[in-house]
Design a protein around this motif. Structure first.
Motif, PDB file in Angstrom:
ATOM      1  N   LYS A   1     -20.386 -21.509 -30.852  1.00  0.00           N
ATOM      2  CA  LYS A   1     -21.841 -21.341 -30.827  1.00  0.00           C
ATOM      3  C   LYS A   1     -22.370 -21.081 -29.417  1.00  0.00           C
ATOM      4  O   LYS A   1     -23.383 -20.402 -29.251  1.00  0.00           O
ATOM      5  CB  LYS A   1     -22.511 -22.587 -31.424  1.00  0.00           C
ATOM      6  CG  LYS A   1     -22.106 -22.864 -32.866  1.00  0.00           C
ATOM      7  CD  LYS A   1     -22.178 -21.629 -33.737  1.00  0.00           C
ATOM      8  CE  LYS A   1     -21.585 -21.867 -35.104  1.00  0.00           C
ATOM      9  NZ  LYS A   1     -21.505 -20.627 -35.905  1.00  0.00           N
ATOM     10  N   THR A   2     -21.670 -21.627 -28.405  1.00  0.00           N
ATOM     11  CA  THR A   2     -22.098 -21.361 -27.037  1.00  0.00           C
ATOM     12  C   THR A   2     -21.953 -19.882 -26.708  1.00  0.00           C
ATOM     13  O   THR A   2     -22.828 -19.289 -26.043  1.00  0.00           O
ATOM     14  CB  THR A   2     -21.276 -22.213 -26.053  1.00  0.00           C
ATOM     15  OG1 THR A   2     -21.453 -23.596 -26.349  1.00  0.00           O
ATOM     16  CG2 THR A   2     -21.703 -21.959 -24.609  1.00  0.00           C
ATOM     17  N   ALA A   3     -20.835 -19.278 -27.174  1.00  0.00           N
ATOM     18  CA  ALA A   3     -20.603 -17.852 -26.913  1.00  0.00           C
ATOM     19  C   ALA A   3     -21.640 -16.971 -27.594  1.00  0.00           C
ATOM     20  O   ALA A   3     -21.898 -15.845 -27.185  1.00  0.00           O
ATOM     21  CB  ALA A   3     -19.203 -17.472 -27.379  1.00  0.00           C
TER      22      ALA A   3
ATOM     23  N   SER B   1     -29.185 -27.092 -34.644  1.00  0.00           N
ATOM     24  CA  SER B   1     -29.024 -27.892 -35.856  1.00  0.00           C
ATOM     25  C   SER B   1     -27.713 -28.660 -35.834  1.00  0.00           C
ATOM     26  O   SER B   1     -27.649 -29.844 -36.186  1.00  0.00           O
ATOM     27  CB  SER B   1     -29.083 -26.992 -37.093  1.00  0.00           C
ATOM     28  OG  SER B   1     -30.342 -26.367 -37.199  1.00  0.00           O
ATOM     29  N   LEU B   2     -26.644 -27.986 -35.432  1.00  0.00           N
ATOM     30  CA  LEU B   2     -25.327 -28.630 -35.361  1.00  0.00           C
ATOM     31  C   LEU B   2     -25.360 -29.820 -34.414  1.00  0.00           C
ATOM     32  O   LEU B   2     -24.876 -30.916 -34.746  1.00  0.00           O
ATOM     33  CB  LEU B   2     -24.293 -27.604 -34.886  1.00  0.00           C
ATOM     34  CG  LEU B   2     -22.890 -28.144 -34.603  1.00  0.00           C
ATOM     35  CD1 LEU B   2     -22.220 -28.593 -35.883  1.00  0.00           C
ATOM     36  CD2 LEU B   2     -22.049 -27.098 -33.900  1.00  0.00           C
ATOM     37  N   ILE B   3     -25.934 -29.606 -33.232  1.00  0.00           N
ATOM     38  CA  ILE B   3     -25.984 -30.671 -32.231  1.00  0.00           C
ATOM     39  C   ILE B   3     -26.856 -31.829 -32.691  1.00  0.00           C
ATOM     40  O   ILE B   3     -26.496 -32.996 -32.581  1.00  0.00           O
ATOM     41  CB  ILE B   3     -26.497 -30.116 -30.889  1.00  0.00           C
ATOM     42  CG1 ILE B   3     -25.542 -29.051 -30.344  1.00  0.00           C
ATOM     43  CG2 ILE B   3     -26.684 -31.241 -29.878  1.00  0.00           C
ATOM     44  CD1 ILE B   3     -24.155 -29.543 -30.071  1.00  0.00           C
ATOM     45  N   ASN B   4     -28.037 -31.492 -33.237  1.00  0.00           N
ATOM     46  CA  ASN B   4     -28.994 -32.540 -33.615  1.00  0.00           C
ATOM     47  C   ASN B   4     -28.521 -33.365 -34.803  1.00  0.00           C
ATOM     48  O   ASN B   4     -28.909 -34.527 -34.947  1.00  0.00           O
ATOM     49  CB  ASN B   4     -30.360 -31.920 -33.916  1.00  0.00           C
ATOM     50  CG  ASN B   4     -31.074 -31.478 -32.658  1.00  0.00           C
ATOM     51  OD1 ASN B   4     -30.865 -32.034 -31.585  1.00  0.00           O
ATOM     52  ND2 ASN B   4     -31.913 -30.449 -32.772  1.00  0.00           N
ATOM     53  N   LEU B   5     -27.688 -32.769 -35.657  1.00  0.00           N
ATOM     54  CA  LEU B   5     -27.192 -33.493 -36.827  1.00  0.00           C
ATOM     55  C   LEU B   5     -25.871 -34.207 -36.559  1.00  0.00           C
ATOM     56  O   LEU B   5     -25.411 -34.974 -37.405  1.00  0.00           O
ATOM     57  CB  LEU B   5     -27.023 -32.522 -38.011  1.00  0.00           C
ATOM     58  CG  LEU B   5     -28.315 -31.938 -38.581  1.00  0.00           C
ATOM     59  CD1 LEU B   5     -28.006 -30.888 -39.640  1.00  0.00           C
ATOM     60  CD2 LEU B   5     -29.201 -33.036 -39.159  1.00  0.00           C
ATOM     61  N   ALA B   6     -25.262 -33.964 -35.418  1.00  0.00           N
ATOM     62  CA  ALA B   6     -23.989 -34.612 -35.089  1.00  0.00           C
ATOM     63  C   ALA B   6     -24.185 -36.128 -35.014  1.00  0.00           C
ATOM     64  O   ALA B   6     -25.149 -36.609 -34.411  1.00  0.00           O
ATOM     65  CB  ALA B   6     -23.462 -34.085 -33.760  1.00  0.00           C
ATOM     66  N   PRO B   7     -23.269 -36.907 -35.593  1.00  0.00           N
ATOM     67  CA  PRO B   7     -23.416 -38.369 -35.578  1.00  0.00           C
ATOM     68  C   PRO B   7     -23.057 -39.002 -34.241  1.00  0.00           C
ATOM     69  O   PRO B   7     -23.290 -40.190 -34.035  1.00  0.00           O
ATOM     70  CB  PRO B   7     -22.438 -38.817 -36.665  1.00  0.00           C
ATOM     71  CG  PRO B   7     -21.390 -37.755 -36.688  1.00  0.00           C
ATOM     72  CD  PRO B   7     -22.100 -36.475 -36.382  1.00  0.00           C
TER      73      PRO B   7
ATOM     74  N   LEU C   1     -24.888 -17.981 -28.218  1.00  0.00           N
ATOM     75  CA  LEU C   1     -26.102 -18.783 -28.110  1.00  0.00           C
ATOM     76  C   LEU C   1     -27.376 -17.981 -28.358  1.00  0.00           C
ATOM     77  O   LEU C   1     -28.297 -18.458 -29.036  1.00  0.00           O
ATOM     78  CB  LEU C   1     -26.159 -19.432 -26.718  1.00  0.00           C
ATOM     79  CG  LEU C   1     -27.287 -20.436 -26.490  1.00  0.00           C
ATOM     80  CD1 LEU C   1     -27.200 -21.585 -27.478  1.00  0.00           C
ATOM     81  CD2 LEU C   1     -27.257 -20.963 -25.066  1.00  0.00           C
ATOM     82  N   GLN C   2     -27.438 -16.754 -27.817  1.00  0.00           N
ATOM     83  CA  GLN C   2     -28.660 -15.969 -27.947  1.00  0.00           C
ATOM     84  C   GLN C   2     -28.929 -15.583 -29.403  1.00  0.00           C
ATOM     85  O   GLN C   2     -30.083 -15.512 -29.826  1.00  0.00           O
ATOM     86  CB  GLN C   2     -28.569 -14.709 -27.080  1.00  0.00           C
ATOM     87  CG  GLN C   2     -28.479 -14.980 -25.592  1.00  0.00           C
ATOM     88  CD  GLN C   2     -29.650 -15.815 -25.110  1.00  0.00           C
ATOM     89  OE1 GLN C   2     -30.805 -15.576 -25.479  1.00  0.00           O
ATOM     90  NE2 GLN C   2     -29.353 -16.805 -24.273  1.00  0.00           N
ATOM     91  N   GLU C   3     -27.849 -15.345 -30.196  1.00  0.00           N
ATOM     92  CA  GLU C   3     -28.051 -14.930 -31.589  1.00  0.00           C
ATOM     93  C   GLU C   3     -28.202 -16.097 -32.550  1.00  0.00           C
ATOM     94  O   GLU C   3     -28.726 -15.954 -33.650  1.00  0.00           O
ATOM     95  CB  GLU C   3     -26.871 -14.067 -32.065  1.00  0.00           C
ATOM     96  CG  GLU C   3     -26.708 -12.783 -31.276  1.00  0.00           C
ATOM     97  CD  GLU C   3     -25.563 -12.846 -30.296  1.00  0.00           C
ATOM     98  OE1 GLU C   3     -25.588 -12.077 -29.340  1.00  0.00           O
ATOM     99  OE2 GLU C   3     -24.653 -13.661 -30.514  1.00  0.00           O
ATOM    100  N   SER C   4     -27.693 -17.266 -32.160  1.00  0.00           N
ATOM    101  CA  SER C   4     -27.662 -18.366 -33.145  1.00  0.00           C
ATOM    102  C   SER C   4     -28.204 -19.668 -32.568  1.00  0.00           C
ATOM    103  O   SER C   4     -27.657 -20.748 -32.796  1.00  0.00           O
ATOM    104  CB  SER C   4     -26.236 -18.574 -33.632  1.00  0.00           C
ATOM    105  OG  SER C   4     -25.367 -18.818 -32.545  1.00  0.00           O
ATOM    106  N   GLU C   5     -29.264 -19.592 -31.785  1.00  0.00           N
ATOM    107  CA  GLU C   5     -29.843 -20.789 -31.171  1.00  0.00           C
ATOM    108  C   GLU C   5     -30.244 -21.833 -32.216  1.00  0.00           C
ATOM    109  O   GLU C   5     -30.002 -23.034 -32.038  1.00  0.00           O
ATOM    110  CB  GLU C   5     -31.059 -20.393 -30.325  1.00  0.00           C
ATOM    111  CG  GLU C   5     -31.768 -21.559 -29.634  1.00  0.00           C
ATOM    112  CD  GLU C   5     -30.920 -22.176 -28.543  1.00  0.00           C
ATOM    113  OE1 GLU C   5     -29.945 -21.520 -28.107  1.00  0.00           O
ATOM    114  OE2 GLU C   5     -31.209 -23.308 -28.146  1.00  0.00           O
TER     115      GLU C   5
END
Length: 277
Positions: free
Chosen positions: A151-153, A164-170, A155-159
């Motif tokens: 997702k970092t690679a 969402s992935l980061i915020n939902l990570a436990p 980032l501009q297309e899938s911010e």
């Protein structure tokens, strides 16, 4: 019991045996290559009683160790310092339980005097649950690392997807640069005992560590910068907002954040696991 023991000595001996037999650790004593004592907890851990151990040949005894761990356990036995008065030598390996299960154990060995002769006292802790949890954590970490890298690679297309992935990570995910926090997710705020992201951004790493722990963290960050690669998981003690101290595990990876180099740290609160240990 010797015939020369006094009533007080007899009572102390019986109290000691009661304590040993109710220990949470499996305990054995080896002398001249034979098991001459093992407690009830040892039988619970491996399924074998003292009578079982004493009936085993040396080959049968060695056969209790998992095949993949036998050479490492043999080298430990040959090379470890068991001299009386030294700290207990420690090793982790797998054994075959009598019922067929595989059990992970942590073994501590120290030289003692038993009935006037040299012997070796071994303490065993069943760490199977911890090992399973570590394996599960490693699998999750690998998946998370892969997802973060992908997702970092992009980032501009899938911010939105990335956030969402980061915020939902436990688990806590932190981004920092030059000792200053730039980003965290809700789980990270919870680890620090904070509720508002505005109270977090711009704060210093040094605020949440003792001087010694902060120095260790700085050394790990410098290693990541120098190598350009992630570093192994390490344990630290963190000071939450409010002053409470918790045990954590941390793994850091180098990333680019907002166009500049930064460090992404994944953090797990292991306080409950440490209490169990």
């Amino acid at each position: 019991m010797s015939n020369q023991e006094t009533p007080n000595e007899t009572a102390s001996h019986e109290a000691y045996l009661n304590l040993v037999n109710h220990s949470l650790q499996g305990l054995r004593i080896l002398q001249n290559g034979r098991v001459i004592f093992s407690n009830k907890r040892m039988e619970e851990i491996c399924g074998y009683s003292l009578t079982d151990f004493q009936a085993m040949t040396r080959e049968e005894h060695l056969g209790l160790v998992h095949p993949d761990d036998r050479e490492r356990e043999r080298m430990f036995t040959d090379n470890a310092d068991f001299d009386k008065g030294t700290a207990p030598a420690q090793i982790e390996y797998r054994i075959h339980h009598k019922d067929g299960r595989i059990v992970w154990v942590e073994q501590y060995t120290v030289a003692i005097t038993y009935n006037g002769r040299i012997a070796y006292q071994q303490a065993y802790v069943d760490i199977t649950k911890r090992k399973k949890a570590e394996a599960k954590l490693l699998r999750y970490q690998e998946k998370l690392e892969t997802a973060v890298a992908e997702k970092t690679a992009q980032l501009q297309e899938s911010e939105h997807l990335y956030r969402s992935l980061i915020n939902l990570a436990p688990d806590g995910i932190f981004v920092h640069r030059d000792g200053t926090f730039l980003f965290t997710n809700p789980a990270g705020l919870a680890i620090l005992n904070l509720t508002d992201i505005d109270d977090f951004v711009g704060r210093q790493l040094s605020e949440f560590f003792s001087i010694k722990q902060y120095e260790l963290a700085v050394d790990r960050i410098a290693s990541i910068r120098q190598s350009g690669e992630s570093n192994p998981i390490a344990e630290h003690q963190l000071i939450q907002a409010g002053g409470n101290r918790i045990d954590i595990e941390v793994k850091g990876v180098p990333i680019e954040y907002q166009g500049e180099p930064a460090i992404l740290s994944m953090v797990w609160d292991i306080s409950e696991r440490k209490k169990m240990e």
